[in-house]
Design a protein around this motif. Structure first.
Motif, PDB file in Angstrom:
ATOM      1  N   ARG A  60      13.840   5.944   2.221  1.00  0.00           N
ATOM      2  CA  ARG A  60      12.868   6.918   2.708  1.00  0.00           C
ATOM      3  C   ARG A  60      12.269   6.404   4.017  1.00  0.00           C
ATOM      4  O   ARG A  60      12.206   5.196   4.241  1.00  0.00           O
ATOM      5  N   SER A  61      11.790   7.348   4.828  1.00  0.00           N
ATOM      6  CA  SER A  61      11.149   6.978   6.098  1.00  0.00           C
ATOM      7  C   SER A  61       9.630   6.961   5.925  1.00  0.00           C
ATOM      8  O   SER A  61       9.086   7.816   5.211  1.00  0.00           O
ATOM      9  N   TYR A  62       8.960   6.050   6.604  1.00  0.00           N
ATOM     10  CA  TYR A  62       7.491   6.025   6.608  1.00  0.00           C
ATOM     11  C   TYR A  62       6.987   5.716   8.016  1.00  0.00           C
ATOM     12  O   TYR A  62       7.461   4.768   8.658  1.00  0.00           O
ATOM     13  N   SER A  63       6.040   6.520   8.465  1.00  0.00           N
ATOM     14  CA  SER A  63       5.422   6.270   9.762  1.00  0.00           C
ATOM     15  C   SER A  63       4.723   4.923   9.733  1.00  0.00           C
ATOM     16  O   SER A  63       4.208   4.504   8.690  1.00  0.00           O
ATOM     17  N   THR A  75       1.548   3.725   5.130  1.00  0.00           N
ATOM     18  CA  THR A  75       0.616   4.358   4.195  1.00  0.00           C
ATOM     19  C   THR A  75       1.400   5.430   3.450  1.00  0.00           C
ATOM     20  O   THR A  75       1.964   6.328   4.069  1.00  0.00           O
ATOM     21  N   GLU A  77       1.786   8.294   0.352  1.00  0.00           N
ATOM     22  CA  GLU A  77       1.163   9.206  -0.615  1.00  0.00           C
ATOM     23  C   GLU A  77       2.067   9.326  -1.831  1.00  0.00           C
ATOM     24  O   GLU A  77       3.274   9.570  -1.693  1.00  0.00           O
ATOM     25  N   GLY A  82       8.179  12.241  -7.469  1.00  0.00           N
ATOM     26  CA  GLY A  82       9.015  11.594  -6.458  1.00  0.00           C
ATOM     27  C   GLY A  82       9.764  10.394  -7.007  1.00  0.00           C
ATOM     28  O   GLY A  82       9.400   9.824  -8.040  1.00  0.00           O
ATOM     29  N   GLU A  83      10.792   9.997  -6.277  1.00  0.00           N
ATOM     30  CA  GLU A  83      11.619   8.884  -6.705  1.00  0.00           C
ATOM     31  C   GLU A  83      11.066   7.559  -6.165  1.00  0.00           C
ATOM     32  O   GLU A  83      10.990   6.567  -6.880  1.00  0.00           O
ATOM     33  N   VAL A  84      10.678   7.550  -4.901  1.00  0.00           N
ATOM     34  CA  VAL A  84      10.320   6.303  -4.226  1.00  0.00           C
ATOM     35  C   VAL A  84       8.803   6.097  -4.131  1.00  0.00           C
ATOM     36  O   VAL A  84       8.304   4.994  -4.367  1.00  0.00           O
ATOM     37  N   SER A  85       8.060   7.164  -3.796  1.00  0.00           N
ATOM     38  CA  SER A  85       6.633   6.960  -3.524  1.00  0.00           C
ATOM     39  C   SER A  85       5.830   6.464  -4.741  1.00  0.00           C
ATOM     40  O   SER A  85       4.905   5.654  -4.554  1.00  0.00           O
ATOM     41  N   TYR A 241       7.772  15.789   7.531  1.00  0.00           N
ATOM     42  CA  TYR A 241       7.900  14.859   6.399  1.00  0.00           C
ATOM     43  C   TYR A 241       8.738  15.436   5.270  1.00  0.00           C
ATOM     44  O   TYR A 241       9.017  14.745   4.308  1.00  0.00           O
ATOM     45  N   GLY A 243       9.479  18.436   2.126  1.00  0.00           N
ATOM     46  CA  GLY A 243       8.660  18.990   1.052  1.00  0.00           C
ATOM     47  C   GLY A 243       8.298  20.435   1.275  1.00  0.00           C
ATOM     48  O   GLY A 243       8.602  21.035   2.297  1.00  0.00           O
TER      49      GLY A 243
HETATM   50  C1  LIG Z   1       9.878  10.374   9.916  1.00  0.00           C
HETATM   51  C2  LIG Z   1       9.183  10.460   8.573  1.00  0.00           C
HETATM   52  C3  LIG Z   1       8.009   9.775   8.364  1.00  0.00           C
HETATM   53  C4  LIG Z   1       7.354   9.843   7.126  1.00  0.00           C
HETATM   54  N1  LIG Z   1       6.172   9.180   6.974  1.00  0.00           N
HETATM   55  C5  LIG Z   1       5.516   9.245   5.791  1.00  0.00           C
HETATM   56  C6  LIG Z   1       4.266   8.580   5.638  1.00  0.00           C
HETATM   57  O1  LIG Z   1       3.734   7.943   6.565  1.00  0.00           O
HETATM   58  N2  LIG Z   1       3.640   8.655   4.428  1.00  0.00           N
HETATM   59  C7  LIG Z   1       4.200   9.361   3.372  1.00  0.00           C
HETATM   60  O2  LIG Z   1       3.580   9.367   2.291  1.00  0.00           O
HETATM   61  N3  LIG Z   1       5.378  10.016   3.511  1.00  0.00           N
HETATM   62  C8  LIG Z   1       6.050   9.963   4.680  1.00  0.00           C
HETATM   63  N4  LIG Z   1       7.256  10.600   4.814  1.00  0.00           N
HETATM   64  C9  LIG Z   1       7.861  11.248   3.620  1.00  0.00           C
HETATM   65  C10 LIG Z   1       8.679  10.178   2.852  1.00  0.00           C
HETATM   66  O3  LIG Z   1       9.830   9.814   3.600  1.00  0.00           O
HETATM   67  C11 LIG Z   1       9.158  10.682   1.480  1.00  0.00           C
HETATM   68  O4  LIG Z   1       9.814  11.915   1.663  1.00  0.00           O
HETATM   69  C12 LIG Z   1       8.032  10.835   0.491  1.00  0.00           C
HETATM   70  O5  LIG Z   1       7.388   9.569   0.253  1.00  0.00           O
HETATM   71  C13 LIG Z   1       8.561  11.384  -0.833  1.00  0.00           C
HETATM   72  O6  LIG Z   1       9.539  10.509  -1.335  1.00  0.00           O
HETATM   73  P1  LIG Z   1       9.809  10.425  -2.905  1.00  0.00           P
HETATM   74  O7  LIG Z   1      11.074   9.646  -3.104  1.00  0.00           O
HETATM   75  O8  LIG Z   1       8.591   9.943  -3.646  1.00  0.00           O
HETATM   76  O9  LIG Z   1      10.007  11.936  -3.332  1.00  0.00           O
HETATM   77  P2  LIG Z   1      11.397  12.694  -3.506  1.00  0.00           P
HETATM   78  O10 LIG Z   1      12.013  12.234  -4.796  1.00  0.00           O
HETATM   79  O11 LIG Z   1      12.209  12.552  -2.281  1.00  0.00           O
HETATM   80  O12 LIG Z   1      10.871  14.182  -3.585  1.00  0.00           O
HETATM   81  C14 LIG Z   1      10.161  14.677  -4.700  1.00  0.00           C
HETATM   82  C15 LIG Z   1       9.777  16.128  -4.476  1.00  0.00           C
HETATM   83  O13 LIG Z   1       8.724  16.197  -3.515  1.00  0.00           O
HETATM   84  C16 LIG Z   1       9.092  17.019  -2.408  1.00  0.00           C
HETATM   85  N5  LIG Z   1       8.528  16.385  -1.202  1.00  0.00           N
HETATM   86  C17 LIG Z   1       9.083  15.410  -0.447  1.00  0.00           C
HETATM   87  N6  LIG Z   1       8.254  15.079   0.564  1.00  0.00           N
HETATM   88  C18 LIG Z   1       7.147  15.852   0.420  1.00  0.00           C
HETATM   89  C19 LIG Z   1       5.929  15.981   1.146  1.00  0.00           C
HETATM   90  N7  LIG Z   1       5.694  15.251   2.245  1.00  0.00           N
HETATM   91  N8  LIG Z   1       5.022  16.861   0.682  1.00  0.00           N
HETATM   92  C20 LIG Z   1       5.252  17.607  -0.418  1.00  0.00           C
HETATM   93  N9  LIG Z   1       6.371  17.538  -1.126  1.00  0.00           N
HETATM   94  C21 LIG Z   1       7.310  16.684  -0.717  1.00  0.00           C
HETATM   95  C22 LIG Z   1      10.588  17.045  -2.401  1.00  0.00           C
HETATM   96  O14 LIG Z   1      11.059  18.232  -1.796  1.00  0.00           O
HETATM   97  C23 LIG Z   1      10.901  16.979  -3.893  1.00  0.00           C
HETATM   98  O15 LIG Z   1      10.809  18.244  -4.477  1.00  0.00           O
HETATM   99  C24 LIG Z   1       7.908  10.591   6.055  1.00  0.00           C
HETATM  100  C25 LIG Z   1       9.120  11.280   6.260  1.00  0.00           C
HETATM  101  C26 LIG Z   1       9.739  11.231   7.500  1.00  0.00           C
HETATM  102  C27 LIG Z   1      11.039  11.980   7.691  1.00  0.00           C
END
Ligand SMILES: Cc1cc2nc3c(=O)[nH]c(=O)nc-3n(C[C@H](O)[C@H](O)[C@H](O)COP(=O)(O)OP(=O)(O)OC[C@H]3O[C@@H](n4cnc5c(N)ncnc54)[C@H](O)[C@@H]3O)c2cc1C
Length: 248
Positions: A60-63, A75, A77, A82-85, A241, A243
């Motif tokens: 996953r990407s994070y700013s 940082t 959320e 989610g899988e990673v957060s 981001y 979602g």
């Molecule tokens: C360039 C870039 C920078 C990013 N920076 C940050 C950051 O600084 N902080 C941060 O917390 N995240 C950031 N993200 C989002 C991060 O990469 C992940 O997508 C996020 O943490 C969710 O990952 P996960 O594996 O927990 O959820 P996943 O298992 O990937 O997704 C779970 C569910 O949540 C949905 N979902 C995914 N992202 C979001 C969202 N943002 N809002 C609502 N629903 C969502 C998906 O569609 C899916 O249904 C960034 C993404 C990008 C592309």
């Protein structure tokens, strides 16, 4: 030297978790000690890769939440499904190791030497790269005027609130609370709309630099709104981001 910097960006390396700070009940800032960090610009991001015992990996990407020259921070959320957060916000402890790659991105960046007025529009955790930009401004003594319009669900969901409320000279932070407002709230309520953008955005003839970051639907709505105000589409910098828009 250049070769070292490029290698540092493109290859995975091991980072050790340093200080971990709870920002809100669902958001955590994680300091990363990265021995081979090439340095970053305000607004860039990095990639995190987790590997399970059976070899399964998730990236996953994070700013980057810290200013250039500060220790690397992200940082995150927590998204409950989610899988990673959830792992990053609940399981990770100081001293743990994770793989990272970065810094990444040359477009969604702000350089403190640019004197143009800056408009930052954040939805939820989309405020993260803006913290890097604001800290960069503060650390360099830059004087570009900055307005941050920040959409959050409620006041307790505002990330970095203590830091943002300090509003150093030349920085204005405008909140809009979408779901819940305190009884004595005199600020904005509801989603960012055309009227709020028109109130907050720098007039186009001042040639502002504009950045929009957050969930994809939020970013698209705000970017379209800025274009409707006369901002040239190519000059509205966006970071999506993903979602369905739940964070703002
Ligand atoms: C360039 C870039 C920078 C990013 N920076 C940050 C950051 O600084 N902080 C941060 O917390 N995240 C950031 N993200 C989002 C991060 O990469 C992940 O997508 C996020 O943490 C969710 O990952 P996960 O594996 O927990 O959820 P996943 O298992 O990937 O997704 C779970 C569910 O949540 C949905 N979902 C995914 N992202 C979001 C969202 N943002 N809002 C609502 N629903 C969502 C998906 O569609 C899916 O249904 C960034 C993404 C990008 C592309």
């Amino acid at each position: 030297m250049a070769g070292t910097a490029i290698r540092g960006r493109l290859t995975w390396q091991t980072a050790t978790v340093g200080v971990v700070t709870d920002e809100t009940p669902s958001v955590r800032t994680i300091e990363l000690q990265v021995p081979d960090w090439a340095g970053h610009r305000a607004g860039q991001h990095l990639d995190v890769r987790l590997t399970a015992e059976d070899g399964y990996t998730a990236e996953r990407s994070y700013s980057i939440a810290s200013a250039p020259g500060e220790p690397v921070m992200i940082t995150v959320e927590r998204l409950d499904d989610g899988e990673v957060s959830p792992y990053l916000t609940e399981e990770l402890r100081a001293g743990d190791e994770i793989e990272i790659r970065g810094p990444i991105g040359g477009y969604f960046v702000w350089d403190a030497a640019d004197p143009a007025p800056v408009l930052l529009v954040a939805g939820g955790s989309g405020v993260v790269p803006f913290r890097s930009m604001l800290r960069h401004r503060e650390r360099t003594g830059a004087s570009a005027p900055v307005r941050l319009l920040y959409s959050a669900r409620s006041l307790p969901d505002v990330i970095y609130r203590t830091e943002l409320d300090k509003e150093p000279d030349g920085v204005e932070v405008i909140y809009t609370l979408t779901r819940q407002q305190p009884p004595d709230w005199t600020g904005h309520s509801g989603r960012v709309n055309a009227a709020l953008l028109a109130e907050v955005a720098w007039p186009e003839d001042q040639q502002p630099a504009s950045y929009v970051c957050g969930p994809t639907p939020f970013v698209e709505a705000v970017a379209n709104g800025l274009v409707s105000l006369g901002y040239p589409a190519g000059q509205v910098r966006t970071e999506r981001y993903g979602g369905a828009g739940g964070t703002s």
